[in-house]
Design a protein around this motif. Structure first.
Motif: not given
Length: 470
Positions: A371-382, A411-418
Protein backbone atom coordinates in the motif's frame (compact mmCIF):
# COMPACT_ATOMS: atom_id res chain seq x y z
CA UNK A 1 -52.72 -29.41 -7.86
CA UNK A 2 -50.52 -28.11 -10.70
CA UNK A 3 -50.84 -24.55 -11.95
CA UNK A 4 -52.79 -24.26 -15.19
CA UNK A 5 -50.69 -23.33 -18.21
CA UNK A 6 -51.14 -22.28 -21.83
CA UNK A 7 -48.82 -23.00 -24.76
CA UNK A 8 -47.79 -20.36 -27.34
CA UNK A 9 -45.22 -19.94 -30.11
CA UNK A 10 -42.96 -16.86 -30.14
CA UNK A 11 -40.28 -15.61 -32.52
CA UNK A 12 -36.84 -14.93 -31.04
CA UNK A 13 -33.77 -14.13 -33.14
CA UNK A 14 -35.33 -15.62 -36.26
CA UNK A 15 -36.36 -18.89 -34.60
CA UNK A 16 -39.72 -20.05 -33.29
CA UNK A 17 -39.87 -21.36 -29.75
CA UNK A 18 -42.80 -22.93 -27.91
CA UNK A 19 -43.46 -21.18 -24.62
CA UNK A 20 -45.51 -22.39 -21.70
CA UNK A 21 -47.14 -19.59 -19.71
CA UNK A 22 -48.69 -20.12 -16.29
CA UNK A 23 -52.13 -18.84 -15.47
CA UNK A 24 -51.12 -15.85 -13.39
CA UNK A 25 -54.49 -15.74 -11.65
CA UNK A 26 -54.00 -19.18 -10.12
CA UNK A 27 -53.31 -18.95 -6.38
CA UNK A 28 -53.11 -22.69 -5.74
CA UNK A 29 -49.88 -23.50 -3.93
CA UNK A 30 -48.00 -26.59 -4.94
CA UNK A 31 -44.79 -28.37 -4.14
CA UNK A 32 -42.50 -29.84 -6.74
CA UNK A 33 -39.97 -32.61 -6.25
CA UNK A 34 -37.23 -33.53 -8.65
CA UNK A 35 -33.97 -35.45 -8.75
CA UNK A 36 -30.98 -33.61 -10.18
CA UNK A 37 -29.23 -35.71 -12.81
CA UNK A 38 -26.02 -33.68 -13.09
CA UNK A 39 -22.72 -34.12 -11.29
CA UNK A 40 -22.31 -33.98 -7.53
CA UNK A 41 -20.60 -30.62 -7.97
CA UNK A 42 -23.68 -29.19 -9.65
CA UNK A 43 -25.89 -30.52 -6.90
CA UNK A 44 -23.97 -28.48 -4.35
CA UNK A 45 -23.57 -25.29 -6.37
CA UNK A 46 -27.16 -24.42 -7.09
CA UNK A 47 -27.82 -21.12 -8.88
CA UNK A 48 -31.56 -20.88 -9.33
CA UNK A 49 -32.97 -17.48 -8.36
CA UNK A 50 -30.24 -15.11 -9.45
CA UNK A 51 -31.69 -11.91 -8.03
CA UNK A 52 -32.85 -13.26 -4.67
CA UNK A 53 -30.62 -13.13 -1.56
CA UNK A 54 -29.84 -16.53 -0.06
CA UNK A 55 -32.07 -17.19 2.93
CA UNK A 56 -29.89 -19.50 5.02
CA UNK A 57 -28.50 -16.64 7.10
CA UNK A 58 -31.72 -14.65 7.31
CA UNK A 59 -33.67 -14.43 10.56
CA UNK A 60 -36.81 -15.19 8.55
CA UNK A 61 -35.93 -16.88 5.24
CA UNK A 62 -39.59 -17.33 4.33
CA UNK A 63 -40.13 -13.57 4.26
CA UNK A 64 -38.57 -12.03 1.15
CA UNK A 65 -38.61 -8.52 2.62
CA UNK A 66 -36.52 -9.72 5.57
CA UNK A 67 -33.98 -11.38 3.28
CA UNK A 68 -33.60 -8.19 1.26
CA UNK A 69 -33.41 -5.77 4.17
CA UNK A 70 -30.94 -7.88 6.12
CA UNK A 71 -28.71 -8.33 3.09
CA UNK A 72 -28.66 -4.56 2.60
CA UNK A 73 -27.98 -3.99 6.29
CA UNK A 74 -25.06 -6.42 6.12
CA UNK A 75 -23.48 -4.65 3.14
CA UNK A 76 -23.96 -1.24 4.74
CA UNK A 77 -22.40 -2.38 8.01
CA UNK A 78 -19.38 -3.74 6.17
CA UNK A 79 -19.07 -0.49 4.24
CA UNK A 80 -19.34 1.50 7.49
CA UNK A 81 -16.29 -0.47 8.65
CA UNK A 82 -14.30 0.24 5.46
CA UNK A 83 -14.81 -3.30 4.12
CA UNK A 84 -15.79 -3.68 0.48
CA UNK A 85 -18.07 -6.50 -0.66
CA UNK A 86 -17.40 -8.74 -3.65
CA UNK A 87 -20.10 -11.15 -4.75
CA UNK A 88 -19.42 -14.54 -6.29
CA UNK A 89 -21.83 -14.85 -9.23
CA UNK A 90 -22.54 -18.11 -11.05
CA UNK A 91 -24.24 -17.26 -14.32
CA UNK A 92 -22.51 -20.06 -16.26
CA UNK A 93 -25.06 -22.77 -15.35
CA UNK A 94 -28.29 -23.37 -13.44
CA UNK A 95 -29.19 -26.00 -10.88
CA UNK A 96 -31.45 -27.96 -13.21
CA UNK A 97 -31.75 -26.81 -16.83
CA UNK A 98 -35.04 -28.59 -17.55
CA UNK A 99 -36.72 -27.08 -14.50
CA UNK A 100 -35.17 -23.62 -14.75
CA UNK A 101 -37.90 -21.00 -15.13
CA UNK A 102 -36.75 -19.53 -18.47
CA UNK A 103 -36.36 -22.97 -20.03
CA UNK A 104 -39.84 -23.79 -18.76
CA UNK A 105 -41.24 -20.73 -20.53
CA UNK A 106 -39.06 -21.00 -23.66
CA UNK A 107 -37.69 -24.56 -23.78
CA UNK A 108 -34.04 -24.76 -24.69
CA UNK A 109 -33.43 -21.01 -24.89
CA UNK A 110 -31.50 -20.20 -21.71
CA UNK A 111 -29.15 -23.20 -21.87
CA UNK A 112 -26.84 -24.43 -24.62
CA UNK A 113 -27.90 -27.58 -26.44
CA UNK A 114 -25.42 -29.60 -28.51
CA UNK A 115 -25.91 -31.20 -31.93
CA UNK A 116 -27.41 -34.30 -30.30
CA UNK A 117 -30.04 -32.27 -28.50
CA UNK A 118 -28.36 -32.69 -25.13
CA UNK A 119 -27.46 -29.92 -22.75
CA UNK A 120 -23.87 -28.78 -23.19
CA UNK A 121 -21.88 -29.56 -20.05
CA UNK A 122 -18.64 -27.57 -20.11
CA UNK A 123 -19.41 -26.50 -16.54
CA UNK A 124 -19.50 -30.13 -15.37
CA UNK A 125 -22.71 -29.14 -13.62
CA UNK A 126 -25.19 -30.51 -16.15
CA UNK A 127 -25.65 -27.47 -18.41
CA UNK A 128 -24.10 -24.26 -19.77
CA UNK A 129 -25.80 -20.88 -20.02
CA UNK A 130 -26.35 -19.60 -23.59
CA UNK A 131 -25.08 -16.08 -22.88
CA UNK A 132 -24.71 -15.40 -26.63
CA UNK A 133 -28.50 -15.25 -26.99
CA UNK A 134 -29.72 -11.67 -26.75
CA UNK A 135 -32.32 -12.10 -24.01
CA UNK A 136 -30.01 -14.28 -21.91
CA UNK A 137 -27.35 -11.58 -22.22
CA UNK A 138 -29.88 -8.94 -21.20
CA UNK A 139 -30.85 -11.03 -18.19
CA UNK A 140 -27.22 -11.33 -17.03
CA UNK A 141 -26.48 -7.63 -17.59
CA UNK A 142 -29.66 -6.55 -15.82
CA UNK A 143 -28.96 -8.92 -12.95
CA UNK A 144 -25.45 -7.61 -12.28
CA UNK A 145 -26.67 -4.02 -12.56
CA UNK A 146 -29.43 -4.83 -10.07
CA UNK A 147 -26.95 -6.08 -7.46
CA UNK A 148 -24.74 -3.04 -7.97
CA UNK A 149 -27.66 -0.60 -7.84
CA UNK A 150 -29.77 -2.11 -5.07
CA UNK A 151 -27.18 -3.70 -2.82
CA UNK A 152 -24.12 -1.54 -3.59
CA UNK A 153 -21.90 -4.54 -4.29
CA UNK A 154 -18.32 -3.39 -4.89
CA UNK A 155 -17.14 -6.17 -7.17
CA UNK A 156 -18.18 -9.34 -8.93
CA UNK A 157 -16.21 -12.57 -9.10
CA UNK A 158 -17.52 -14.64 -12.03
CA UNK A 159 -17.46 -18.40 -11.58
CA UNK A 160 -16.29 -20.22 -14.75
CA UNK A 161 -16.47 -17.04 -16.80
CA UNK A 162 -14.83 -19.00 -19.63
CA UNK A 163 -18.36 -20.21 -20.43
CA UNK A 164 -19.69 -16.66 -20.85
CA UNK A 165 -19.07 -14.82 -24.14
CA UNK A 166 -16.91 -11.70 -24.32
CA UNK A 167 -19.72 -9.47 -25.64
CA UNK A 168 -21.83 -10.21 -22.59
CA UNK A 169 -18.97 -9.50 -20.18
CA UNK A 170 -18.06 -6.25 -21.94
CA UNK A 171 -21.68 -5.11 -21.78
CA UNK A 172 -21.83 -5.97 -18.08
CA UNK A 173 -18.69 -3.94 -17.36
CA UNK A 174 -19.80 -0.99 -19.51
CA UNK A 175 -23.32 -0.76 -18.10
CA UNK A 176 -22.31 -1.11 -14.45
CA UNK A 177 -19.47 1.38 -14.80
CA UNK A 178 -21.86 4.05 -16.09
CA UNK A 179 -23.12 4.53 -12.53
CA UNK A 180 -20.54 2.60 -10.48
CA UNK A 181 -17.12 3.31 -12.02
CA UNK A 182 -15.15 1.71 -9.19
CA UNK A 183 -16.81 -1.72 -9.28
CA UNK A 184 -14.26 -4.43 -10.12
CA UNK A 185 -14.76 -7.55 -12.24
CA UNK A 186 -12.71 -10.74 -12.30
CA UNK A 187 -13.17 -14.48 -12.58
CA UNK A 188 -12.08 -17.95 -13.62
CA UNK A 189 -11.01 -17.71 -17.24
CA UNK A 190 -10.35 -21.40 -17.81
CA UNK A 191 -10.81 -22.66 -21.37
CA UNK A 192 -13.72 -25.13 -21.37
CA UNK A 193 -15.55 -27.14 -24.01
CA UNK A 194 -19.04 -25.75 -24.58
CA UNK A 195 -21.55 -25.96 -27.44
CA UNK A 196 -22.12 -22.31 -28.38
CA UNK A 197 -25.49 -21.88 -30.12
CA UNK A 198 -24.46 -19.04 -32.48
CA UNK A 199 -21.36 -18.50 -34.61
CA UNK A 200 -18.90 -15.66 -34.20
CA UNK A 201 -18.66 -15.57 -30.41
CA UNK A 202 -15.57 -15.85 -28.21
CA UNK A 203 -15.63 -17.01 -24.64
CA UNK A 204 -14.15 -14.95 -21.79
CA UNK A 205 -11.04 -17.06 -21.33
CA UNK A 206 -7.46 -16.13 -20.45
CA UNK A 207 -6.29 -16.35 -24.11
CA UNK A 208 -9.03 -13.85 -25.01
CA UNK A 209 -8.09 -11.39 -22.25
CA UNK A 210 -7.40 -8.58 -24.72
CA UNK A 211 -11.04 -8.80 -25.85
CA UNK A 212 -12.27 -7.93 -22.33
CA UNK A 213 -9.94 -5.16 -21.13
CA UNK A 214 -12.08 -4.28 -18.11
CA UNK A 215 -12.04 -7.80 -16.72
CA UNK A 216 -9.29 -9.58 -14.72
CA UNK A 217 -8.48 -13.28 -14.42
CA UNK A 218 -7.17 -15.58 -11.73
CA UNK A 219 -3.57 -16.38 -12.59
CA UNK A 220 -3.36 -20.13 -12.20
CA UNK A 221 0.00 -19.68 -13.92
CA UNK A 222 1.46 -18.04 -10.81
CA UNK A 223 -0.52 -20.24 -8.43
CA UNK A 224 0.86 -23.45 -9.93
CA UNK A 225 4.35 -22.02 -10.31
CA UNK A 226 4.53 -21.04 -6.63
CA UNK A 227 3.33 -24.23 -4.96
CA UNK A 228 3.14 -26.87 -7.72
CA UNK A 229 0.44 -27.91 -10.17
CA UNK A 230 -2.98 -27.93 -8.56
CA UNK A 231 -3.91 -31.37 -9.91
CA UNK A 232 -0.62 -33.05 -8.95
CA UNK A 233 -0.49 -32.47 -5.23
CA UNK A 234 2.89 -34.07 -4.59
CA UNK A 235 4.61 -31.95 -7.24
CA UNK A 236 6.80 -29.14 -5.89
CA UNK A 237 6.63 -25.48 -6.85
CA UNK A 238 9.14 -22.66 -6.98
CA UNK A 239 9.02 -21.97 -3.23
CA UNK A 240 9.37 -25.65 -2.35
CA UNK A 241 12.40 -26.43 -4.47
CA UNK A 242 11.32 -27.06 -8.07
CA UNK A 243 14.20 -26.23 -10.38
CA UNK A 244 12.39 -25.23 -13.57
CA UNK A 245 9.89 -22.54 -12.61
CA UNK A 246 11.97 -19.38 -12.08
CA UNK A 247 11.22 -18.02 -15.57
CA UNK A 248 7.50 -18.54 -15.06
CA UNK A 249 7.59 -16.70 -11.74
CA UNK A 250 9.61 -13.92 -13.36
CA UNK A 251 6.99 -13.41 -16.07
CA UNK A 252 4.18 -13.39 -13.51
CA UNK A 253 6.05 -10.90 -11.32
CA UNK A 254 6.12 -8.56 -14.31
CA UNK A 255 2.38 -9.01 -14.88
CA UNK A 256 2.92 -11.11 -18.00
CA UNK A 257 1.74 -14.60 -17.13
CA UNK A 258 2.58 -17.05 -19.92
CA UNK A 259 1.12 -15.91 -23.23
CA UNK A 260 -2.33 -14.90 -21.97
CA UNK A 261 -1.73 -11.81 -19.84
CA UNK A 262 -0.55 -8.65 -21.60
CA UNK A 263 -1.24 -6.16 -18.81
CA UNK A 264 -0.87 -6.39 -15.02
CA UNK A 265 -4.35 -4.95 -14.44
CA UNK A 266 -5.83 -8.24 -15.68
CA UNK A 267 -3.82 -10.59 -13.46
CA UNK A 268 -5.21 -11.76 -10.11
CA UNK A 269 -2.10 -13.04 -8.32
CA UNK A 270 -2.61 -15.68 -5.65
CA UNK A 271 -1.31 -18.86 -4.08
CA UNK A 272 -4.55 -20.22 -2.59
CA UNK A 273 -8.30 -19.68 -2.67
CA UNK A 274 -11.39 -21.66 -1.66
CA UNK A 275 -10.67 -24.36 -4.26
CA UNK A 276 -8.20 -27.18 -3.61
CA UNK A 277 -5.75 -27.36 -0.71
CA UNK A 278 -4.80 -24.43 1.47
CA UNK A 279 -1.33 -23.05 0.79
CA UNK A 280 0.21 -24.63 3.88
CA UNK A 281 -1.46 -28.00 3.23
CA UNK A 282 -0.25 -28.02 -0.37
CA UNK A 283 3.31 -27.16 0.65
CA UNK A 284 3.29 -29.79 3.40
CA UNK A 285 1.91 -32.47 1.07
CA UNK A 286 4.66 -31.92 -1.51
CA UNK A 287 7.54 -31.61 0.98
CA UNK A 288 6.86 -34.21 3.68
CA UNK A 289 10.49 -34.30 4.77
CA UNK A 290 10.83 -30.58 5.39
CA UNK A 291 10.64 -29.01 8.84
CA UNK A 292 7.69 -26.94 10.06
CA UNK A 293 10.04 -23.93 10.04
CA UNK A 294 10.80 -24.47 6.34
CA UNK A 295 7.10 -24.97 5.56
CA UNK A 296 6.43 -21.57 7.11
CA UNK A 297 9.30 -20.02 5.13
CA UNK A 298 7.83 -21.46 1.91
CA UNK A 299 4.42 -20.06 2.84
CA UNK A 300 5.84 -16.60 3.53
CA UNK A 301 7.96 -16.61 0.38
CA UNK A 302 4.81 -17.36 -1.66
CA UNK A 303 3.05 -14.41 -0.06
CA UNK A 304 6.01 -12.08 -0.60
CA UNK A 305 6.06 -12.93 -4.31
CA UNK A 306 2.40 -12.34 -5.08
CA UNK A 307 2.19 -9.35 -2.74
CA UNK A 308 5.01 -7.54 -4.56
CA UNK A 309 4.20 -8.72 -8.09
CA UNK A 310 2.61 -6.47 -10.66
CA UNK A 311 -1.11 -7.19 -10.76
CA UNK A 312 -3.82 -7.64 -8.14
CA UNK A 313 -3.01 -9.66 -5.01
CA UNK A 314 -5.58 -12.10 -3.64
CA UNK A 315 -5.44 -14.43 -0.64
CA UNK A 316 -7.66 -17.02 0.94
CA UNK A 317 -9.11 -16.09 4.32
CA UNK A 318 -6.91 -17.66 6.95
CA UNK A 319 -3.82 -18.06 4.78
CA UNK A 320 -2.27 -15.31 6.89
CA UNK A 321 -2.55 -17.57 9.95
CA UNK A 322 -1.43 -20.82 8.28
CA UNK A 323 -4.92 -22.14 7.67
CA UNK A 324 -5.15 -25.91 7.28
CA UNK A 325 -8.03 -28.20 6.30
CA UNK A 326 -7.45 -31.58 7.91
CA UNK A 327 -10.13 -34.14 8.73
CA UNK A 328 -10.45 -36.37 11.78
CA UNK A 329 -8.23 -39.03 10.21
CA UNK A 330 -5.44 -36.51 9.64
CA UNK A 331 -5.85 -36.32 5.86
CA UNK A 332 -5.72 -33.04 3.91
CA UNK A 333 -9.16 -32.05 2.58
CA UNK A 334 -8.85 -30.73 -0.95
CA UNK A 335 -12.55 -30.17 -1.69
CA UNK A 336 -14.21 -29.20 1.57
CA UNK A 337 -17.63 -28.09 0.30
CA UNK A 338 -19.36 -30.82 2.32
CA UNK A 339 -16.95 -30.92 5.26
CA UNK A 340 -17.94 -29.89 8.80
CA UNK A 341 -16.92 -26.73 10.61
CA UNK A 342 -14.12 -28.67 12.26
CA UNK A 343 -12.45 -28.68 8.83
CA UNK A 344 -13.63 -25.42 7.26
CA UNK A 345 -13.57 -23.01 10.18
CA UNK A 346 -10.77 -20.52 10.65
CA UNK A 347 -8.90 -21.53 13.80
CA UNK A 348 -8.53 -18.15 15.48
CA UNK A 349 -6.97 -19.66 18.59
CA UNK A 350 -3.87 -20.57 16.58
CA UNK A 351 -2.88 -16.92 16.90
CA UNK A 352 -1.99 -17.68 20.50
CA UNK A 353 0.96 -19.62 19.08
CA UNK A 354 3.98 -17.37 18.46
CA UNK A 355 4.77 -19.00 15.09
CA UNK A 356 1.27 -18.33 13.79
CA UNK A 357 1.29 -14.80 15.19
CA UNK A 358 4.57 -14.12 13.39
CA UNK A 359 3.07 -15.23 10.06
CA UNK A 360 0.02 -13.07 10.68
CA UNK A 361 2.23 -10.04 11.32
CA UNK A 362 4.35 -10.86 8.27
CA UNK A 363 1.27 -10.71 6.04
CA UNK A 364 0.19 -7.45 7.67
CA UNK A 365 3.62 -6.02 6.94
CA UNK A 366 3.53 -7.14 3.29
CA UNK A 367 0.13 -5.54 2.80
CA UNK A 368 1.30 -2.31 4.43
CA UNK A 369 4.43 -2.25 2.26
CA UNK A 370 2.42 -2.77 -0.93
CA UNK A 371 0.00 0.00 0.00
CA UNK A 372 2.89 2.35 0.73
CA UNK A 373 4.64 1.82 -2.62
CA UNK A 374 2.79 2.76 -5.80
CA UNK A 375 5.54 1.31 -8.02
CA UNK A 376 4.21 -2.14 -7.11
CA UNK A 377 0.85 -1.21 -8.63
CA UNK A 378 1.59 -0.31 -12.24
CA UNK A 379 -1.42 -0.67 -14.52
CA UNK A 380 0.02 -1.25 -17.97
CA UNK A 381 2.76 -3.27 -19.66
CA UNK A 382 4.54 -0.19 -21.04
CA UNK A 383 5.20 1.20 -17.55
CA UNK A 384 6.36 -2.22 -16.34
CA UNK A 385 8.77 -2.58 -19.26
CA UNK A 386 10.17 0.93 -18.74
CA UNK A 387 10.58 0.76 -14.97
CA UNK A 388 11.30 -2.78 -13.84
CA UNK A 389 14.54 -4.60 -14.65
CA UNK A 390 15.22 -8.27 -13.97
CA UNK A 391 18.69 -8.84 -12.55
CA UNK A 392 21.01 -11.35 -14.27
CA UNK A 393 23.96 -13.36 -13.00
CA UNK A 394 22.37 -14.71 -9.82
CA UNK A 395 22.52 -18.16 -8.26
CA UNK A 396 20.29 -20.72 -9.91
CA UNK A 397 16.56 -20.15 -9.18
CA UNK A 398 17.24 -16.85 -7.38
CA UNK A 399 15.28 -13.90 -8.79
CA UNK A 400 15.84 -10.18 -8.27
CA UNK A 401 14.21 -7.06 -9.72
CA UNK A 402 15.09 -3.39 -9.65
CA UNK A 403 12.06 -1.07 -9.68
CA UNK A 404 12.46 2.63 -10.48
CA UNK A 405 11.37 5.32 -8.09
CA UNK A 406 8.99 8.10 -9.06
CA UNK A 407 6.80 6.01 -11.38
CA UNK A 408 3.04 5.98 -10.78
CA UNK A 409 3.42 8.28 -7.77
CA UNK A 410 6.09 6.16 -6.07
CA UNK A 411 7.65 8.32 -3.36
CA UNK A 412 10.89 6.36 -2.92
CA UNK A 413 13.98 6.54 -5.14
CA UNK A 414 13.74 2.84 -5.96
CA UNK A 415 12.86 -0.66 -4.75
CA UNK A 416 14.95 -3.82 -4.98
CA UNK A 417 13.24 -7.22 -4.60
CA UNK A 418 14.98 -10.60 -4.13
CA UNK A 419 13.51 -14.11 -3.96
CA UNK A 420 15.66 -17.04 -2.80
CA UNK A 421 13.85 -20.42 -2.85
CA UNK A 422 17.06 -22.39 -2.30
CA UNK A 423 18.09 -24.14 0.91
CA UNK A 424 21.34 -22.18 0.92
CA UNK A 425 21.99 -18.50 1.59
CA UNK A 426 22.64 -16.33 -1.47
CA UNK A 427 24.55 -13.07 -1.97
CA UNK A 428 23.22 -10.40 -4.34
CA UNK A 429 25.01 -7.24 -5.47
CA UNK A 430 23.03 -4.05 -4.94
CA UNK A 431 22.83 -0.93 -7.10
CA UNK A 432 24.77 2.09 -5.89
CA UNK A 433 23.67 3.80 -2.71
CA UNK A 434 22.36 2.81 0.70
CA UNK A 435 19.32 0.53 0.93
CA UNK A 436 16.84 0.05 3.78
CA UNK A 437 15.75 -3.56 4.28
CA UNK A 438 11.98 -3.54 4.88
CA UNK A 439 11.23 -7.23 4.30
CA UNK A 440 13.39 -10.23 5.18
CA UNK A 441 12.83 -13.85 6.15
CA UNK A 442 11.14 -13.03 9.45
CA UNK A 443 9.73 -9.51 9.30
CA UNK A 444 7.86 -7.28 6.87
CA UNK A 445 6.67 -3.69 7.02
CA UNK A 446 7.37 -0.15 5.90
CA UNK A 447 10.16 0.67 8.35
CA UNK A 448 13.85 -0.11 7.98
CA UNK A 449 14.99 -3.31 9.68
CA UNK A 450 18.59 -2.48 8.78
CA UNK A 451 20.50 -0.49 6.16
CA UNK A 452 22.94 -2.10 3.73
CA UNK A 453 25.12 -1.18 0.75
CA UNK A 454 27.11 -2.87 -2.04
CA UNK A 455 25.67 -6.38 -1.50
CA UNK A 456 23.31 -8.27 0.73
CA UNK A 457 22.97 -11.85 1.97
CA UNK A 458 19.52 -13.39 1.66
CA UNK A 459 18.59 -16.27 3.93
CA UNK A 460 17.43 -19.63 2.55
CA UNK A 461 13.80 -19.90 1.41
CA UNK A 462 13.04 -16.24 1.90
CA UNK A 463 12.41 -12.90 0.27
CA UNK A 464 14.12 -9.58 0.79
CA UNK A 465 12.69 -6.21 -0.22
CA UNK A 466 14.79 -3.06 0.03
CA UNK A 467 14.03 0.63 -0.49
CA UNK A 468 16.69 3.07 -1.60
CA UNK A 469 17.62 5.42 1.20
CA UNK A 470 17.25 9.12 0.37
Amino acid sequence: MPIETKRYMILLEGNEYPIIMPNIYSTEKFEKEFTYSGSDLGATYTPENYNVPEGSYSTDPYNGAVRVSEMKQMVKTLHDNQISVIMDVVYNHVYNASDFCVNQIVPGYFSRVDADGKYSNGSDCGNDTASERSMVRKYIVDSVKYWADEYHIDGFRFDLVGLIDTETINEVVTEVHKTHPDVIFYGEGWTMDTAVTKDGYKMTTQPNSTDVPGFAFFSDTLRDALKGHVFYTTRKGYVSGAADLADTVKGCFLGQADDWCTTPSQSINYASCHDNMTLLDRITKSTPGASKEDHIRMNNLSAAIYMTAQGIPFLQAGEEMLRAKIDASGDFVENSYNSPDSVNSIKWDTLEDEAYQNVYNYYKGLIAFRKAHAALRLTNAADVHANITSVDGLDENVLAFRINGGVNGETSDGIFVIFNPNKAETSVALPDGAWDVCVNADHAGTGALTTVADSVSVEPISAMVLVKKK
